[in-house]
Design a protein around this motif. Structure first.
Motif, PDB file in Angstrom:
ATOM      1  N   ALA A 177       1.064  -1.456  -0.177  1.00  0.00           N
ATOM      2  CA  ALA A 177      -0.167   0.138  -0.069  1.00  0.00           C
ATOM      3  C   ALA A 177       0.825   1.758  -0.028  1.00  0.00           C
ATOM      4  O   ALA A 177       1.439   1.202  -0.649  1.00  0.00           O
ATOM      5  N   GLN A 178       0.396   1.937   1.284  1.00  0.00           N
ATOM      6  CA  GLN A 178       1.616   3.334   1.187  1.00  0.00           C
ATOM      7  C   GLN A 178       2.671   3.425   0.873  1.00  0.00           C
ATOM      8  O   GLN A 178       3.310   4.078   0.487  1.00  0.00           O
ATOM      9  N   ALA A 179       3.744   1.813   2.016  1.00  0.00           N
ATOM     10  CA  ALA A 179       4.892   1.814   1.764  1.00  0.00           C
ATOM     11  C   ALA A 179       5.497   2.246   0.373  1.00  0.00           C
ATOM     12  O   ALA A 179       6.896   1.868   0.288  1.00  0.00           O
ATOM     13  N   ARG A 180       4.695   0.662  -0.032  1.00  0.00           N
ATOM     14  CA  ARG A 180       5.279   0.609  -1.332  1.00  0.00           C
ATOM     15  C   ARG A 180       5.208   1.815  -2.718  1.00  0.00           C
ATOM     16  O   ARG A 180       6.180   2.004  -3.534  1.00  0.00           O
ATOM     17  N   GLY A 237      16.492  -6.426  -1.816  1.00  0.00           N
ATOM     18  CA  GLY A 237      16.570  -6.881  -0.595  1.00  0.00           C
ATOM     19  C   GLY A 237      17.350  -6.282   0.035  1.00  0.00           C
ATOM     20  O   GLY A 237      17.599  -5.091  -0.432  1.00  0.00           O
ATOM     21  N   ILE A 238      17.251  -6.365   1.212  1.00  0.00           N
ATOM     22  CA  ILE A 238      18.387  -4.916   2.294  1.00  0.00           C
ATOM     23  C   ILE A 238      18.987  -6.128   3.243  1.00  0.00           C
ATOM     24  O   ILE A 238      18.647  -6.886   4.149  1.00  0.00           O
ATOM     25  N   ASP A 239      19.882  -5.444   3.396  1.00  0.00           N
ATOM     26  CA  ASP A 239      21.303  -5.802   4.585  1.00  0.00           C
ATOM     27  C   ASP A 239      20.425  -5.859   6.151  1.00  0.00           C
ATOM     28  O   ASP A 239      20.261  -3.867   6.284  1.00  0.00           O
ATOM     29  N   GLU A 279      16.114   4.909   4.790  1.00  0.00           N
ATOM     30  CA  GLU A 279      17.486   5.235   3.735  1.00  0.00           C
ATOM     31  C   GLU A 279      18.408   5.596   2.739  1.00  0.00           C
ATOM     32  O   GLU A 279      18.076   6.398   1.534  1.00  0.00           O
ATOM     33  N   ARG A 280      17.578   4.358   1.977  1.00  0.00           N
ATOM     34  CA  ARG A 280      17.516   3.990   0.439  1.00  0.00           C
ATOM     35  C   ARG A 280      16.182   5.040   0.133  1.00  0.00           C
ATOM     36  O   ARG A 280      16.427   5.345  -0.818  1.00  0.00           O
ATOM     37  N   TYR A 281      14.912   4.621   0.646  1.00  0.00           N
ATOM     38  CA  TYR A 281      13.936   5.360  -0.057  1.00  0.00           C
ATOM     39  C   TYR A 281      12.900   6.876   0.274  1.00  0.00           C
ATOM     40  O   TYR A 281      12.767   7.338  -0.141  1.00  0.00           O
ATOM     41  N   GLY A 282      13.918   7.129   1.293  1.00  0.00           N
ATOM     42  CA  GLY A 282      13.346   8.316   2.045  1.00  0.00           C
ATOM     43  C   GLY A 282      12.387   8.360   2.658  1.00  0.00           C
ATOM     44  O   GLY A 282      12.170   7.442   3.599  1.00  0.00           O
ATOM     45  N   THR A 283      12.594   9.373   3.775  1.00  0.00           N
ATOM     46  CA  THR A 283      11.789   9.918   5.170  1.00  0.00           C
ATOM     47  C   THR A 283      10.029   9.397   4.698  1.00  0.00           C
ATOM     48  O   THR A 283       9.320   9.744   5.938  1.00  0.00           O
ATOM     49  N   HIS A 284       9.953   9.438   3.816  1.00  0.00           N
ATOM     50  CA  HIS A 284       8.405   9.412   3.470  1.00  0.00           C
ATOM     51  C   HIS A 284       8.088   7.848   3.736  1.00  0.00           C
ATOM     52  O   HIS A 284       7.185   7.574   4.584  1.00  0.00           O
ATOM     53  N   LEU A 285       8.800   7.199   3.775  1.00  0.00           N
ATOM     54  CA  LEU A 285       8.692   5.769   4.063  1.00  0.00           C
ATOM     55  C   LEU A 285       8.726   5.913   5.628  1.00  0.00           C
ATOM     56  O   LEU A 285       8.075   5.927   6.603  1.00  0.00           O
TER      57      LEU A 285
END
Length: 78
Positions: free
Chosen positions: A8-11, A20-22, A35-41
């Protein structure tokens, strides 16, 4: 590397439904995603249910390479 599933909103915030996330813990995976996708996430994660392999999870739980972390924002409907 854990598999992060976003719904949903996260997507919408990340522009993808899966990555894939470490990370060693659920919290580290979520922090790396922000960190990868930003503060909205980050804002969406704050009010979402977080699951690890189909079960509710806390940020402290350990994560392995074959694990799945899911971000499930609340849904509304009628």
């Amino acid at each position: 590397m854990a598999r992060l599933r976003l719904f949903a909103q996260a997507r919408d915030c990340a522009g993808t439904s899966e990555a894939g996330i470490d990370g060693v813990t659920v919290g580290e995976v979520l922090d790396a995603a922000v960190e990868r996708y930003g503060t909205h996430l980050a804002a969406v994660i704050a009010f979402s249910a977080i699951w690890l392999n189909g079960e509710p999870a806390s940020r402290e739980l350990p994560v392995g390479d074959t694990d799945e972390v899911a971000v499930l924002p609340p849904v509304s409907g009628g």
